[in-house]
Scaffold this motif. Structure first.
Motif, PDB file in Angstrom:
ATOM      1  N   VAL A   4       0.565  -0.921  -0.037  1.00 41.26           N
ATOM      2  CA  VAL A   4      -0.166   0.380  -0.197  1.00 41.26           C
ATOM      3  C   VAL A   4       0.862   1.315   0.370  1.00 41.26           C
ATOM      4  CG1 VAL A   4      -1.841   0.908   0.895  1.00 41.26           C
ATOM      5  CG2 VAL A   4      -1.742  -1.358   1.327  1.00 41.26           C
ATOM      6  N   SER A   5       0.442   2.219  -1.352  1.00 39.05           N
ATOM      7  CA  SER A   5       1.466   3.250  -0.766  1.00 39.05           C
ATOM      8  C   SER A   5       0.727   4.251  -0.325  1.00 39.05           C
ATOM      9  CB  SER A   5       2.418   4.131  -2.220  1.00 39.05           C
ATOM     10  OG  SER A   5       0.898   3.751  -3.141  1.00 39.05           O
ATOM     11  N   ARG A   6       2.030   5.895   0.676  1.00 38.91           N
ATOM     12  CA  ARG A   6       1.798   6.417   1.237  1.00 38.91           C
ATOM     13  C   ARG A   6       0.080   7.357   0.655  1.00 38.91           C
ATOM     14  NH1 ARG A   6       3.674   9.358   5.575  1.00 38.91           N
ATOM     15  NH2 ARG A   6       4.832   7.815   5.404  1.00 38.91           N
ATOM     16  N   GLY A   7      -0.963   7.617   1.424  1.00 39.18           N
ATOM     17  CA  GLY A   7      -1.798   8.154   0.680  1.00 39.18           C
ATOM     18  C   GLY A   7      -3.005   7.843   0.289  1.00 39.18           C
ATOM     19  N   GLU A   8      -3.000   6.281  -0.686  1.00 40.47           N
ATOM     20  CA  GLU A   8      -3.465   5.314  -1.342  1.00 40.47           C
ATOM     21  C   GLU A   8      -4.810   5.032  -0.215  1.00 40.47           C
ATOM     22  OE1 GLU A   8      -3.563   2.301  -4.557  1.00 40.47           O
ATOM     23  OE2 GLU A   8      -1.417   1.925  -2.528  1.00 40.47           O
ATOM     24  N   ASP A  29      -0.400   7.466  11.010  1.00 41.74           N
ATOM     25  CA  ASP A  29      -0.366   7.172   9.142  1.00 41.74           C
ATOM     26  C   ASP A  29      -0.762   6.404   8.781  1.00 41.74           C
ATOM     27  OD1 ASP A  29       2.146   9.009   9.455  1.00 41.74           O
ATOM     28  OD2 ASP A  29       3.131   7.188  10.531  1.00 41.74           O
ATOM     29  N   ILE A  30      -1.535   5.135   9.173  1.00 35.63           N
ATOM     30  CA  ILE A  30      -2.318   4.267   7.939  1.00 35.63           C
ATOM     31  C   ILE A  30      -3.139   3.568   8.671  1.00 35.63           C
ATOM     32  CG2 ILE A  30      -2.393   1.804   6.832  1.00 35.63           C
ATOM     33  CD1 ILE A  30       1.044   1.723   6.909  1.00 35.63           C
ATOM     34  N   LYS A  80      -5.363  10.902   4.821  1.00 36.97           N
ATOM     35  CA  LYS A  80      -4.867   9.340   5.162  1.00 36.97           C
ATOM     36  C   LYS A  80      -4.495   8.506   4.551  1.00 36.97           C
ATOM     37  CE  LYS A  80      -4.924  11.483   9.575  1.00 36.97           C
ATOM     38  NZ  LYS A  80      -3.040  11.230  10.040  1.00 36.97           N
ATOM     39  N   THR A  81      -3.521   7.373   4.694  1.00 36.55           N
ATOM     40  CA  THR A  81      -3.737   6.022   3.823  1.00 36.55           C
ATOM     41  C   THR A  81      -4.403   4.980   4.844  1.00 36.55           C
ATOM     42  OG1 THR A  81      -1.398   5.820   3.634  1.00 36.55           O
ATOM     43  CG2 THR A  81      -1.725   4.003   3.089  1.00 36.55           C
TER      44      THR A  81
END
Lengths: 269, 243
Positions: B31-35, B147-148, B179-180
């Motif tokens: 999973v990438s950041r912001g996804e 973050d997640i 957020k992710t």
């Protein structure tokens, strides 16, 4: 929640509720008055021998006599102290053991059969041992009281601890909570209702323990008065002590209910 | 885009007295950041296990789970503690993480106010509707600024109307807080209406059978449901789930 504007129908509903409550109280007191009155009547007219049955007026006279020479308060004090001490020790000890058993699954599995056996054992069977170990003073009676209450306390509190919702524990763990935090912030607060119900049960247990203890071995206390009264066939004394006992037990129960109101306000989901 | 969470050949086995159960086998994805990634799979395929692995609550039997960031976990039910007010519930993760500073509390309260909980802070959970409670649960999850976000079927306990509304709210909040998110669900339309990417898991032991990047961009959930592409995706994912 407070509502300011009631409909007329709601006002009628509230009034009916209030009337119903008043009726229930009137009937409660009525039943008591009726029983006492009948009791007094059958003994005063000689249908029943007051020597065997005692009577409300004779109980009142006996209590007044005991109060006058101060022995009533002495005996109440002795029993009350034994009961409260036994109750407090049983509750604190029960809570502490339940904590330990919740903390360690292995410990719980090791001790489970012992607790089951101790719970099933009629504590009065230990009477002779208690006399030999603790003598004939108040210590023996306090010990008996603790014995009667502690196992029930452990089982009550432990089952509440274990019943803590798994999903809430998962939530706490997802926040990174350690076991101590899970205990303090989740397990104990969610067990308040069970702790209160344990206290209620243990009020009864404590009186059973202390009076049973006084039956086996004692030189003072309400249980002593009852046994003594029975032995010398003074039924007035037996009835009087029993009456005082009823009042004390009810008072202690009322205190626990008060504690419940303070402690458990919003725990129901 | 940098990867914020990576599953590399993860195998997870559950052990019980009756035997062992392979919940996941050589499972890989990132999973990438912001996804916003949604994971769907047949029931009982070990979706929840996956989130527990991601959050580090379970250790994989083989393979590795790498993450660079902190987690917030949101469950099916709100799990608000009934003896705490909404405000105190929102502060719970701060207390647990020993970050209960004035600064952190102010930040959490600002979030609560921003997303419509201002009037309920002193209320107890039982005084709130199901939708409001789930919103409070999201704010609690966001309180520590993770973050997640790991979302474990967070709408499944709500009735249909509330569910669509809360879904809309949550999507908006997650987008605006940038957020992710990793969402686990058995509801295909929920996955399509929320995610940037959908992973389809196989039956147990779980592997990633398909991965689809959706092309809705920032279109909110209810609007997505109106688009023709929505039913096309639904049919495709439905087919893959039942394969």
């Amino acid at each position: 929640m407070k509502h300011v504007n009631y409909s007329q129908e709601h006002a009628r509903f509230l009034r009916r509720r209030k009337q119903n409550l008043a009726l229930v109280w009137a009937l409660r007191i009525g039943v008591l008055a009726l029983l006492l009155g009948l009791w007094e009547l059958v003994t005063a007219t000689g249908w029943v021998d007051p020597f065997i049955m005692s009577s409300p007026s004779r109980i009142a006279t006996t209590l007044a006599g005991l109060a006058a020479d101060g022995s009533l308060f002495y005996h109440i004090g002795v029993t009350l102290w034994e009961t409260l001490a036994g109750f407090a020790i049983a509750v604190v000890l029960g809570f502490a053991v339940a904590l330990a058993l919740w903390w360690s699954d292995t410990l719980r599995r090791v001790l489970e059969p012992y607790i089951v056996v101790l719970n099933a054992l009629p504590k009065i069977a230990l009477g002779p041992l208690i006399i030999i170990w603790f003598g004939t003073g108040s210590e023996a009676i306090v010990f008996m009281t603790v014995l009667v209450g502690v196992i029930i306390a452990i089982m009550h509190v432990l089952s509440a601890f274990i019943a803590t919702e798994e999903s809430k524990i998962l939530l706490m763990r997802s926040m990174g909570a350690n076991k101590w935090q899970i205990l303090c912030k989740l397990v104990i607060p969610s067990s308040y209702p069970a702790v209160i119900s344990m206290l209620k049960v243990n009020v009864g247990m404590a009186w059973i323990g202390s009076i049973m203890g006084e039956y086996i071995v004692s030189r003072a206390g309400l249980g002593y008065l009852i046994v003594y009264g029975g032995q010398v066939f003074k039924l007035d004394l037996v009835m009087s002590a029993t009456f005082v006992l009823c009042l004390l037990a009810a008072g202690m129960y009322a205190l626990v209910v008060l504690l419940e109101k303070i402690l458990v306000k919003n725990t129901d989901n | 885009m940098e990867n914020i969470l990576t599953f590399r050949d993860v195998t997870h086995i559950y052990h019980t007295v009756r035997g062992e159960l392979v919940a996941a086998q050589e499972l890989s994805f990132s999973v990438s950041r912001g996804e916003f990634v949604a994971i769907i799979g047949p029931s009982g395929c070990g979706k929840t296990t996956l989130l527990s692995l991601a959050a580090g609550l379970l250790k994989p039997s083989a393979g590795s789970v790498e993450s660079s960031g902190s987690f917030g976990y949101m469950l099916q039910k709100d799990e608000l503690f009934p003896w705490r007010t909404i405000e105190k519930n929102i502060f719970l993760p701060l207390e647990v993480k020993r970050k209960n500073t004035q600064e952190a509390r102010r930040r959490a309260l600002a979030l609560a106010e921003k997303y419509g909980l201002a009037d309920f802070l002193k209320s107890y959970p039982k005084q709130l509707s199901g939708g409001m409670r789930q919103r409070a649960a999201l704010i609690r999850t966001l309180a520590t600024d993770p973050d997640i976000l790991l979302l474990d079927e967070p709408f499944s306990a709500l009735d249909y109307q509330t569910r669509l509304n809360v879904c809309e709210d949550v999507a908006a909040i997650i987008r605006s807080e940038q957020k992710t998110a990793l969402l686990i669900t058995h509801d295909i339309s929920e996955a399509i209406s929320l995610a940037d990417r959908v992973l389809v898991l196989s039956a147990r032991p779980a592997r990633v059978a398909h991965s689809h990047t959706l092309d809705f961009g920032d279109v909110p959930p209810l609007k997505r449901r109106e688009q023709p592409a929505f039913s096309a995706w639904f049919e495709r994912l439905w087919g893959e789930l039942n394969a």
